[in-house]
Write a protein that holds these residues in place. Structure first.
Motif: not given
Length: 103
Positions: A68-72, A29-30, A18-23
């Motif tokens: 891929k995770v996009d900005d939205g 960003a990469r 498990p992980i949080r978005w902040q991490e």
């Protein structure tokens, strides 16, 4: 006869956490963050990526089950801060939101 999971599947399962978005934001960003839709087996998708199973991965990409995770999506995850599950298949981090189970 039941099929036993592969050694790679078992290894990836043990590395899933498990992980949080902040991490995860530095990976976003990469451009190294892949989103796995909730109905999919996160570890099975990671295994296919690790094994360079182009047919399966291409099918998931075309079907919108892997992307891929996009900005939205990133903005949504930042606002909601849900619990996520992630596994690393270098250079990618595969991430998935797990639905809350009813009590």
């Amino acid at each position: 006869m039941t099929e036993q999971p592969s050694t790679l599947y078992a290894k990836l399962l043990g590395e899933t956490a498990p992980i949080r978005w902040q991490e995860l934001q530095p990976f976003f960003a990469r451009g190294a963050l892949l989103w796995v839709e909730g109905a999919q087996d996160l570890v099975a998708v990671a295994e296919a990526v690790a094994e360079n199973d182009q047919a399966r991965v291409a099918g998931w990409l075309q079907g919108g089950l892997l992307r891929k995770v996009d900005d939205g999506l990133a903005a949504d995850l930042l606002a909601r801060d849900p619990q996520l599950w992630a596994v690393v298949v270098a250079p990618w981090v595969l991430v998935q939101e797990r639905a809350e189970r009813p009590a």
